[in-house]
Structure formats: C-alpha cells, structure tokens
Write an enzyme that holds these catalytic residues in place. Structure first.
Site, PDB file in Angstrom:
ATOM      1  CB  ALA A 262     -18.970  15.043 -30.989  1.00  0.00           C
ATOM      2  CB  SER A 788     -15.780  16.310 -34.493  1.00  0.00           C
ATOM      3  OG  SER A 788     -16.359  16.414 -35.658  1.00  0.00           O
ATOM      4  CB  CYS A 789     -13.161  18.652 -30.075  1.00  0.00           C
ATOM      5  SG  CYS A 789     -13.488  20.305 -30.428  1.00  0.00           S
ATOM      6  CE  LYS A 790     -18.642  19.643 -23.662  1.00  0.00           C
ATOM      7  NZ  LYS A 790     -18.425  19.872 -22.130  1.00  0.00           N
ATOM      8  CB  THR A 796     -12.346  21.749 -33.826  1.00  0.00           C
ATOM      9  OG1 THR A 796     -12.835  20.564 -33.470  1.00  0.00           O
ATOM     10  CG2 THR A 796     -12.169  21.569 -35.448  1.00  0.00           C
TER      11      THR A 796
END
Length: 888
Positions: A262, A788-790, A796
C-alpha cells in the site's frame, strides 16, 4: 541458451500441512533440446544435511559429494498443439511414495524462446521467477499454466526522477518568492521563513536522492525496509505477475496483475492518521493560522488555480514569442500561406493565454500584493495623511477584520479571494503591520526613498482597473496584427495567390525597394513587438500576483503544511511507480491489439487498485494515505515517444512536469513505434483513470466490523464506483464493443456494474464480492490490475492465487477436482530458504523473493467464526499471545 538451467523440486504433499521435500534435479535446457527422444532421465538428489533425513548408513557411505540419490525423474519436452492425455504424463518419481506432481518445472530464468522475456520487456522488467503447472480440464484434456513474477526497474527510477523534479520545483518557487521585490517588514519576514522551510525540504530531498543513487542490487524494496528513511519514496515489493495459459486447439491467454504494498508513509508513521484525515484537519486549522499570521485565507481550489495560472503563463509565453517570430519570418519571405498558418496558431495560443488570466483571483491578488508593499496608500489615507494623528485602530485591520471589509476571500463559490466590492473601496487597508507609521519609511539620511519603478506602482493610489487595461491590451494587439495581415492579403496581387515561382529580377527589385507597402516585415514588426511586450507585461504581473497567493498559503501552512506536502510527495512517488509499471506492462502486451490501441488514445485506460487493508489500528492511516495517493494519480498522463536507440537505457520511461501535472513519456523502439496509430505517434496525452476498492479481510477487520468504524471503506468504494461508472459511459460512447476483449463468461458489462453498485451500498461484512466484481470489470475493460495489502505478501498472495484459479475455472474449464490442488500448488513455498539459494545465482535476491511467498493457505490464519462476546474475548487473548510469540 547453454546457460539456461531449470530446477525441479519434488514434494510429497498430500495436504499442505504435511508436505515434505523429496529431492530435486537440475538440467540444462539445451540438453533437453538436443536429446534424441526429447526426454532426459535425471537423478532425484537429496542433500544429506536435510533435517529429519532417515537413510541407510551404507547408502550414506557410498555418497561422496554429500548428496543422496533417492530416485529418478523423467523430463519430457512438450510440443503444444494436438495434445492427448498421455502426452502430458512427463514427470514421474521413482520413490517409495511416488505420485504425479502438478508442478512441471520451476526456474529463476525465462525460457529461451519466451516472448515475455523479449528485449523490449527486458529493459524494464528484471529477474524473472517462473513456474509451470499442468492441470486437467473438464473434457479430460490438459493445459499448461506458466506463472512468471518479475521485478521492475521503475521501483527506483521513477522515485529518483520525481525527487529531482521536486527539488527543481521548490528551487523555482524560492526564486519566484525573491522576485516579488520589496515587501513590508511583516511580509518580508514571512517570506524569509517560507524560503527557509523550502530550503530544509530541498536539503532533505537532495540527501535522499544521493542515497538512492548509491543503491545497487535488487530492483525492489522488501517489506523489512519499509520504515527506512532513505527508501520511503520507493514502493514496497513492487512485482509483476503474469499467468499464461496454453490449451490445445485454443489461443494462448495471459492475465497480468501488479502486486505492491500500500502506498503509504511508513517511515513517518500513522499516530495522527493518514493523509486524508491530516489534510482535512489542516484545512480546518488553516483559517486560524491565517489570522495568527495576518494572511488572507485561500482555499485549496484557489491555491490550485494560482499554480495553474503560473504554469500556463510560463508555458504559453515562449510559445507566443516563437510563433510571433515565425509570423515575421513568413512575412519576410512574402509567403501568404505561411503567414496565414502562423497567424492562426498565434491567435489560438494568444486566446488561450488571455482566457488563462481571465480570473478574478488574479485581479484580487494584485490588489493584495500592492497592499503588502511598503508605503501602500489608499484613498482614505490620501485624504487623512496631512492629519496623520487621526487614524484609529481600524486603520490597521486584523486579517479577520480585513475579511469583513472584503479583503479576504468570501467563502462562497461565486466570489474570488480578496476581491473588493464597490462599497469597500474607501476602506483603509495597510499591511505595514509592524505597528509603525503608515507613511513611507524614512531612510537613515532623513529622505524618503524614491518611488520604485515596478510594474505595480507603490506610494500612490492603486488603480483597480489598471489590470483590466493591461490584460485587454494583449487582445487589442493581436487584433491589430490580424488586421495588418488582412490588409497585406488585400494588397497582394491576385496572380500571386497562384503558386508560381517569382523571377529573380523581380524578387531583387522587391528586396531593394524602399516602398513600405512592399515590405511586409517592416509593416508587421512594430505590431508584433507590441504584442510581445504586452504579453511580457501581463506575465510579470500575473506571476507576482500568483506567487503572492502561494506565499500566503505557505505562510499559513508553516506549522504543518510543508510536512504534509512531504508526506504527500512520498505517497505519490510510490503510487506513480506502481502505475507506470502497470501502464508499461499493459502497453507491451497490447502492441498488436488494434482495438486496445484505439481505446488507449480515444478514452484512456482504467487502473483498478484492489486493497485488502483493514479499517483498524494503523492500517486506517495506511488506507487514508493510499486514498489520497491514488486520487493524485488523476494528475498523471502518459505519452509514447520514439526511443533514440534500442539500448535498454533509452527505453526507460521519463517523468516530466510539476506537482500539479506530470507526464510519463514511454519510449519505444523505432520499429514498434511505427506500428502505433497516428494519434499516439503525434504525442497525444493518454489518460489513466485510477480507482480504488478496499475490503478488509483479516482478523483485524473482524474487530472493526463488530466494534469499529468502516465508514472510510464505504466512502472510498462508493466514490470510486462513480468514477468507474463514468469511465464506462465515456467508453461506450467513443469505443465500439469489438475493441474490448472477449471472455467465456458472457455477462454484460452493464449488468456487472449494476451488481457492483448494489454491493457497494449493501451493508455486509467482508463483502469480497466487491473485489471480485471490480477485478472482473477491469479485465473486461482492458484495464490495469493492482493488488495491495500492507506489504504485498500474505494477503496479496492469497488474493492473486485465488483469482488465478478462478480464471482457470471460469475461462479455461479447469476440472473442479483440480481447483483445490491448483490453489495449493500455487500457494506453496519453494521449500526452505537454503534450497532456494542453491539454484539462484544471486542468493540474496532468491531468498528475498522467497520471503514474499505466502506463509498460509487461507485468507484467515485464525478462526474468525465468532458467535458471542465471550468467544471474542478468548480469541483476542489468543491473538495477543500469538502475536507476542511471533515477534519475540
């Protein structure tokens, strides 16, 4: 080709949690191609150092190189085309518990004849990691699935270019502030403070850029480095993922997705929230700052307008000057056609210039700038200067009082900042707020200073209509030029309109003649010079006025504004690097698709960002950062240019522009560039429409759904659905449906959008249907997909692999019995890290790639079926224990 080697690990994996490493084999691709029967028999070897290895002591003694032979592997060369079921049974393991393996081969390099690794893609995408699988279809045929992940050089090159542009833009701003000339002590002190702050930002950016230029090695930033200061402009784990599906008697299909962490300011942290919350809070506080700093409050719209005017005048003035010179050159050559063409272009640019300045913001800012200069005198002051003691405190109004008198911007869209009304003209305004006299300052020699010869006069009553006259002089000068060209055309003999060569003797007589009517240049030159002078005068005034607006905005923002600007720069840099990567990948894949290229220049592309962030704890701040960063991508356009050479260095995208608008130029080799449509080759700006959809799916989102606030997620999804729906309507009007790709699922796009709209407004926990629908619509619209993720790792990976298997099921008839098996195979790790590093030439890169593989099989690592508050408390305690054990 001799250097291309394949690594084949074999696992005993009846279930994911019980999988064990059986052994591995390596072979050269050239050996396979040269083999007689297109087959190789290889030894399946297992290192003696493997944990929990149970072997016969005699076998260990017979092993001299520390590796134990445990079986054989038969590798066959597959010719795609008419395949039968038996043709694909090309891997067997001769071990005690042998079974057919779904993973065909695994390699850190692409195959020699792979189109995905052409020189065109090799300039931007590096270090491919490939896997090839075989799966059975519903009609008992077999398909090959090739999965390739690559790094992107734009992870570092785009942030480096942006940092360079940030530094240049801030240095220009400092110079513009200095060019404001002499200001009253109050404004001069504010200017010095703002310049000092800009200097600190420039120094920090220069230091970061210097550190980035030293970095060599992998072309991505791993998640463990997300909080490093010098890497904060670099996106996290930016990779491309392409799944190519090869089926018998069917055309190959490929599906692309870009995975990236992200875009967020991880180094700066999220204690106060993300950009969306910080900007809203700062905008509310800016009004009180404007009172404290005695500035005029300007809204973000007015600030953006000031920056737009500055850019327009800076861009159009040299164009007008160059076109005026072309007009004189055509007049010197007595070319009526050239004269008309140059005049047409000149008139268009001058009209654009005039309209850019036709805004009350410029007029009101000129008055504010005049009031900020030393010795400013108004009508009331002219009347009361002889009796100077008669001034009251109202002669020194505070900014809040000045707002009541019409000097600050009215807070309604119908008025511009600082525009005085007719009734406000006699009000006394003086920005010598240091408490001194309102009269002109006295120098040390006892004499009053001479009046400065500025374009905006000081020490006299300001004429508010002067700007209207100066601005109108540009249009009048242009009309004079047009009238003169019409007159010259009337004087031109009729036969000269025919394209006939002029005899040399006649041409010499014309040149040597002193008849003013015969020399077009002499007649046009004074008018053209006058036009250029008027334009230059308007530019000077407008530039000072708009710079003064930005000075006040910066002065009011000093406590927090520059910090937020730096944070926004960081987030935008990460988002733009990902977008550029996706655009280049999509462009390379669609070079031969005429429908796609037509859509590209007529409407543009949609870029769909799928976010899996939760609306809980610090991930709320990440989502707020990401929302602003993705929204700022609307200011980006793309252009395709012809590369100077085919060297990889000349094929790197280039970023130009300023914070308000950036253009990414994507160079292509000459042969590829010549195949593009005419509009694209002419340099037409290609638009991209970014949309963001977020659905949290982890255990933290469960807490947010039950006890927290998910309004941020709902607002993001609703707003971006409107953008996506608007894009679809524009696409339907301009591009025929034949230009869009065909899929097996025949659901109408309009129906998919309707279903997505219903899901967006539906109150439902973890409604992943939103992500499925948005992704499907994006692929149907020829769009660019991001997940996206962190940190672009576990969540993901789970999302990407699940989507890939769903595509195989829906579009390529994957056998339902193979769905779970395919999912498990794609989600499996490469084995232990030391095994990975054996086949990769770069151990660090190999281990870091393996580090980004998913660690778990499912979306939810902890059971989340909570039926009561008691179970929730127990689950929270267990989660805390789990996290403490994980990070110790």
């Amino acid at each position: 080709m001799n250097m291309a080697r394949a690594y084949c690990p074999c696992f005993h994996g009846r279930r994911r949690t019980e999988s064990s490493f059986l052994g591995s084999a390596t072979f050269s691709v050239s050996e396979l191609l040269r083999s007689k029967d297109d087959q190789l028999t290889l030894n399946l070897r297992l290192p003696l150092s493997t944990p929990d290895l149970h072997t016969d002591p005699e076998e260990v003694q017979r092993s001299s190189d520390g590796v134990l032979a445990v079986g054989t592997v038969l590798v066959s060369r597959v010719n795609m085309g008419e395949m039968e079921e038996g043709d694909m049974d090309h891997i067997t393991a001769d071990v005690q518990q042998a079974q057919k393996c779904t993973l065909v081969c695994e390699s850190s390099q692409g195959t020699p004849n792979d189109k995905d690794n052409s020189p065109l893609t090799g300039a931007v995408f590096k270090n491919p990691v490939c896997k090839v699988y075989k799966f059975q279809t519903v009609d008992c045929k077999w398909m090959l699935v090739r999965e390739q992940m690559e790094e992107c050089t734009l992870s570092f090159s785009i942030p480096r270019q942006l940092l360079h542009l940030y530094i240049q833009e801030d240095m220009r701003r400092i110079q513009e502030l200095r060019d404001l000339g002499e200001l009253s002590p109050h404004w001069d002190n504010l200017r010095k403070e703002v310049i000092g702050r800009y200097g600190q930002v420039i120094a920090a950016y220069q230091e970061t850029l210097a550190e980035l230029n030293k970095i060599t090695g992998p072309s991505f930033k791993p998640s463990c480095s997300k909080a490093q200061r010098y890497l904060e402009f670099i996106p996290i784990n930016l990779h491309t993922q392409r799944m190519r599906v090869m089926c018998p008697r069917q055309t190959d299909a490929f599906y692309d997705v870009i995975t990236v962490g992200a875009p967020a300011a991880h180094f700066q942290g999220f204690k106060g929230g993300g950009l969306q919350r910080l900007l809203s809070r700062h905008e509310a506080e800016k009004k009180s700052f404007s009172t404290a700093y005695q500035c005029i409050y300007y809204s973000p719209e007015h600030t953006a307008k000031a920056q737009e005017v500055l850019h327009s005048v800076g861009h159009l003035q040299p164009l007008i000057s160059g076109l005026a010179d072309q007009l004189l050159q055509a007049a010197q050559q007595h070319s009526m056609a050239g004269l008309r063409e140059a005049l047409k272009t000149l008139a268009g640019k001058t009209e654009q210039f005039v309209h850019a300045l036709k805004d009350e913001l410029v007029k009101s800012a000129l008055l504010a700038l005049h009031a900020a200069q030393p010795g400013y005198v108004t009508k009331n002051q002219n009347q009361t200067l002889p009796g100077h003691q008669g001034h009251s405190h109202q002669d020194h109004p505070s900014p809040s009082q000045r707002g009541q008198q019409g000097q600050s911007p009215p807070q309604n869209p119908g008025h511009s900042p600082g525009q005085p009304s007719a009734t406000d003209s006699p009000v006394v305004v003086c920005n010598n707020v240091d408490g001194g006299s309102q009269t002109a300052p006295i120098r040390e020699d006892g004499q009053t200073p001479l009046k400065r010869q500025d374009s905006i006069p000081c020490h006299k009553e300001y004429d508010e209509e002067e700007w209207d006259r100066v601005w109108a002089d540009v249009a009048k000068s242009l009309n004079c030029v047009i009238a003169m060209v019409d007159k010259l055309q009337e004087q031109e003999p009729i036969n000269n309109n025919q394209e006939q060569p002029i005899p040399k003797q006649v041409l010499a007589d014309v040149i040597t003649s002193h008849n003013p009517e015969g020399d077009w240049r002499e007649q046009l030159c004074p008018l053209v010079v006058r036009l250029k002078e008027c334009v230059a005068e308007v530019v000077v005034r407008a530039r000072r006025a708009m710079t003064f607006v930005l000075l006040q905005e910066a002065a009011c923002s000093i406590p927090q504004g520059l910090f937020l600007k730096q944070r926004r720069d960081v987030v935008f840099s990460q988002a733009l690097a990902a977008l550029a990567c996706g655009f280049v990948m999509r462009l390379y894949a669609g070079m031969e698709d005429k429908g796609f290229l037509r859509q590209l220049h007529l409407v543009g592309l949609v870029a769909q960002f799928e976010s899996l962030l939760s609306t809980y704890s610090e991930e709320i701040g990440m989502l707020e950062d990401m929302e602003v960063g993705i929204s700022d991508l609307h200011r980006v356009a793309f252009k395709i240019t012809q590369a100077k050479t085919d060297d990889p260095c000349d094929l790197q995208p280039v970023v130009i522009g300023r914070r308000d608008h950036y253009t990414v130029e994507v160079p292509l080799p000459r042969l590829a560039f010549q195949t593009l449509p005419h509009e694209i080759k002419e340099g037409k700006a290609l638009q991209v429409y970014p949309v963001l959809f977020n659905v949290g799916i982890n255990e933290q989102q469960t807490i947010a759904d039950r006890f927290g606030d998910i309004s941020l997620q709902e607002r993001i999804n609703q707003r971006n659905f409107e953008i996506l729906d608007s894009y679809y309507k524009s696409l339907s009007d301009k591009v025929p449906s034949e230009c869009l790709p065909c899929f097996q699922t025949q659901t109408d796009l309009k129906d998919l959008l309707g279903t997505l709209g219903q899901n967006v407004v539906t109150k439902k926990r973890k409604n992943v249907e939103i992500l499925w629908l948005a992704g499907t619509i994006c692929r149907r619209l020829n769009g660019i997909r991001f997940t996206s993720c962190k940190s672009a790792k576990d969540r993901t990976s789970m999302s990407v692999t699940l989507e890939q298997c769903a595509l195989l099921r829906d579009e390529h008839q994957l056998n339902k019995d193979y769905f779970t098996r395919a999912l498990d195979c794609m989600r499996s790790r490469l084995t232990q890290g030391e095994v990975v590093c054996q086949w990769d030439s770069d151990p660090e890169a190999a281990c870091s790639v393996a580090e980004n593989k998913p660690a778990s099989r499912h979306f939810y690592p902890i059971a989340l079926l909570l039926v009561s508050s008691h179970l929730l408390v127990v689950w929270l305690i267990l989660s805390l224990v789990f996290l403490l054990a994980k990070y110790q």
